[in-house]
Scaffold this active site. Structure first.
Site, PDB file in Angstrom:
ATOM      1  N   ALA A 184      95.344  22.067  74.915  1.00 57.94           N
ATOM      2  CA  ALA A 184      96.277  22.621  73.927  1.00 57.94           C
ATOM      3  C   ALA A 184      96.365  24.140  74.034  1.00 57.94           C
ATOM      4  O   ALA A 184      97.382  24.734  73.720  1.00 57.94           O
ATOM      5  CB  ALA A 184      95.827  22.220  72.530  1.00 57.94           C
ATOM      6  N   ASP A 225      86.388  15.909  66.098  1.00 57.85           N
ATOM      7  CA  ASP A 225      87.475  15.663  67.049  1.00 57.85           C
ATOM      8  C   ASP A 225      86.957  15.503  68.476  1.00 57.85           C
ATOM      9  O   ASP A 225      87.609  15.932  69.421  1.00 57.85           O
ATOM     10  CB  ASP A 225      88.480  16.818  66.950  1.00 57.85           C
ATOM     11  CG  ASP A 225      89.835  16.431  67.537  1.00 57.85           C
ATOM     12  OD1 ASP A 225      90.156  15.233  67.546  1.00 57.85           O
ATOM     13  OD2 ASP A 225      90.561  17.337  68.001  1.00 57.85           O
TER      14      ASP A 225
HETATM   15  P1  AMP Z   1      90.326  22.692  77.258  1.00 58.25           P
HETATM   16  O1  AMP Z   1      91.469  23.614  77.354  1.00 58.25           O
HETATM   17  O2  AMP Z   1      89.039  23.354  76.891  1.00 58.25           O
HETATM   18  O3  AMP Z   1      90.636  21.491  76.396  1.00 58.25           O
HETATM   19  O4  AMP Z   1      90.086  22.110  78.736  1.00 58.25           O
HETATM   20  C1  AMP Z   1      91.064  21.348  79.392  1.00 58.25           C
HETATM   21  C2  AMP Z   1      90.460  20.644  80.600  1.00 58.25           C
HETATM   22  O5  AMP Z   1      90.007  21.617  81.556  1.00 58.25           O
HETATM   23  C3  AMP Z   1      89.223  19.804  80.286  1.00 58.25           C
HETATM   24  O6  AMP Z   1      89.572  18.500  79.898  1.00 58.25           O
HETATM   25  C4  AMP Z   1      88.489  19.791  81.608  1.00 58.25           C
HETATM   26  O7  AMP Z   1      89.037  18.809  82.463  1.00 58.25           O
HETATM   27  C5  AMP Z   1      88.811  21.163  82.196  1.00 58.25           C
HETATM   28  N1  AMP Z   1      87.741  22.119  81.889  1.00 58.25           N
HETATM   29  C6  AMP Z   1      87.677  22.977  80.854  1.00 58.25           C
HETATM   30  N2  AMP Z   1      86.553  23.717  80.892  1.00 58.25           N
HETATM   31  C7  AMP Z   1      85.867  23.305  81.986  1.00 58.25           C
HETATM   32  C8  AMP Z   1      84.619  23.677  82.582  1.00 58.25           C
HETATM   33  N3  AMP Z   1      83.857  24.626  82.035  1.00 58.25           N
HETATM   34  N4  AMP Z   1      84.231  23.048  83.711  1.00 58.25           N
HETATM   35  C9  AMP Z   1      85.019  22.089  84.247  1.00 58.25           C
HETATM   36  N5  AMP Z   1      86.188  21.696  83.746  1.00 58.25           N
HETATM   37  C10 AMP Z   1      86.632  22.286  82.631  1.00 58.25           C
END
Ligand code: AMP
EC number: 2.7.11.24
Length: 417
Positions: A69, A184
């Site tokens: 998001a 959540d």
């Molecule tokens: P977020 O914006 O935090 O909801 O992250 C979106 C997606 O990015 C997550 O579902 C993961 O697939 C990937 N992602 C986010 N942070 C990490 C991380 N530190 N290491 C690996 N994948 C990540």
């Protein structure tokens, strides 16, 4: 002559504040230009999908790995730390209440929380050089290999499944100890490494966050939200146990347990499988919700043996049979509609399916102290949010400048001051 020198002196006297002011102005402009140049030398830009990442030059080889998001996440190589990292870009995080509250809360909490099952913050920066120009925040985190959505497709043995479950519970217990109830949790917000270590990526909903319809145009995944969240009831810490139950059930089944198409359908999916809840539960609902719930068709629900039959588990040995029945027993205690009858996080950690992993250092790690007591209650204008978020970024930059090893999270004691 003396008359002239007096008037010249007067002129100098009269002008001197202006001269000093102009000098200062010039110095500021030079400083500004120097900083701008320095900044421009420190940063470089590249396109990632529809977005442009402007990052410090120490971060190389950026590749998109996910999006949520808040924006896009890239993997990168950090030349200073000589390790791979994940970089998340928050684009204009102050643009509206929902984005701002989430970004600010995430930033503050990530700086405070230090637990192996919660994602750690390695760096924070903005390429803009003043509050007026401030636009984007970049969060640099430990890089993990995949999120749980990807793992759900794999066939996991009991050892891995129970270890992942144990780590989720450890991370959640740590958040609860700090007064953070997530509400959540979902597979996309949980990440794992190939060595089976697991980390929770975010801090869920603020206490004051509205969970109702029409909150954000971004499609919200509600499959994992507990009945008390769907039905707008009060909640307690074990609201997160429901979500963990849904996630584990999905890992066993290979498909979403309660795939509701909207708020209402979400409730239908729950009662179709678990059965209409008792009168005692209905009495806890407010009048209008109770009327709605009472008017749904009545369902008897299915036993957990039917919902999670042996064929879903590896059952090639006595050990596996025992583990499958333990896993089913734990699920039957987590997926309970009435929160007052649902297992707690502590009880789940003591369950035979899980307690084989119990390590007091992981389970009972001292809770972080959250300095901002109004974190969840804050309501601000866009300009105020911008200022608050900018200050958090600057504060991080100060820490990393002042003796804290660059790129390493500041010690907890310093964060908690
Ligand atoms: P977020 O914006 O935090 O909801 O992250 C979106 C997606 O990015 C997550 O579902 C993961 O697939 C990937 N992602 C986010 N942070 C990490 C991380 N530190 N290491 C690996 N994948 C990540």
């Amino acid at each position: 002559c003396s008359q002239m020198s007096i008037s010249a002196l007067c002129l100098i006297w009269a002008l001197s504040p202006l001269v000093t002011f102009l000098d200062a102005q010039k110095a500021v402009i030079e400083d500004f230009a120097m900083n701008k140049n320095k900044r421009e030398r420190e940063f470089y830009s590249l396109d990632v999908g529809d977005s442009t990442f402007t990052v410090l030059k120490r971060y190389q080889n950026l590749r998109p790995i996910g999006s949520g998001a808040q924006g896009i996440v890239c993997s990168a190589y950090d030349q200073n730390l000589e390790r791979n990292v994940a970089i998340k870009k928050l684009s204009r995080p102050f643009q509206n209440q929902t984005h701002a509250k989430r970004a600010y809360r995430e930033l503050v909490l990530m700086k405070c929380v230090n637990h192996k099952n919660i994602i750690g913050l390695l760096n924070v920066f903005t390429p803009q050089k003043s509050l007026e120009e401030f636009q984007d925040v970049y969060l640099v985190m430990e890089l993990m290999d995949a999120n749980l959505c990807q793992v759900i497709q794999m066939e996991l043995d009991h050892e891995r499944l129970s270890y992942l479950l144990y780590q989720m519970l450890c991370g959640i217990k740590h958040l609860h100890a700090a007064g953070i109830i997530h509400r959540d949790l979902k597979p996309s917000n949980i990440v794992v490494k190939s060595d089976c270590t697991l980390k929770i990526l975010d801090f869920g909903l603020a206490r004051t966050a509205a969970t109702g319809l029409l909150m954000t145009p971004y499609v919200v995944t509600r499959y994992y939200r507990a009945p008390e969240v769907i039905l707008g009831m009060g909640y307690q810490a074990n609201v997160d146990v429901w979500s963990v139950g849904c996630i584990v059930a999905e890992m066993i089944r290979g498909s979403v347990l309660f795939p509701g198409t909207d708020h209402i359908d979400q409730w239908n999916k729950v009662i179709e499988q678990l059965g209409t809840p008792s009168q005692e539960f209905l009495m806890k609902l407010n009048q209008s919700v109770r009327t709605y719930v009472e008017n749904r068709p009545r369902y008897a629900g299915y036993s957990f043996e039917k919902l999670f039959p042996d064929v879903l588990f590896p059952a090639d040995s006595e050990h596996n049979k025992l583990k499958a029945s333990q896993a089913r027993d734990l699920l039957s205690k987590m997926l309970v509609i009435d929160a007052s009858k649902r297992i707690s996080v502590d009880e789940a950690l003591q369950h035979p399916y899980i307690n084989v992993w119990y390590d007091p250092a992981e389970v009972e790690a001292p809770p972080p102290k959250i300095t901002d007591k109004q974190l969840d209650e804050r309501e601000h204008t866009v300009e105020e949010w911008k200022d608050l978020i900018y200050k958090e970024v600057c504060e991080w930059e100060e820490w990393t400048k002042n003796g804290v090893i660059r790129g390493q999270p500041p010690p907890l004691a310093q964060v908690q001051q």
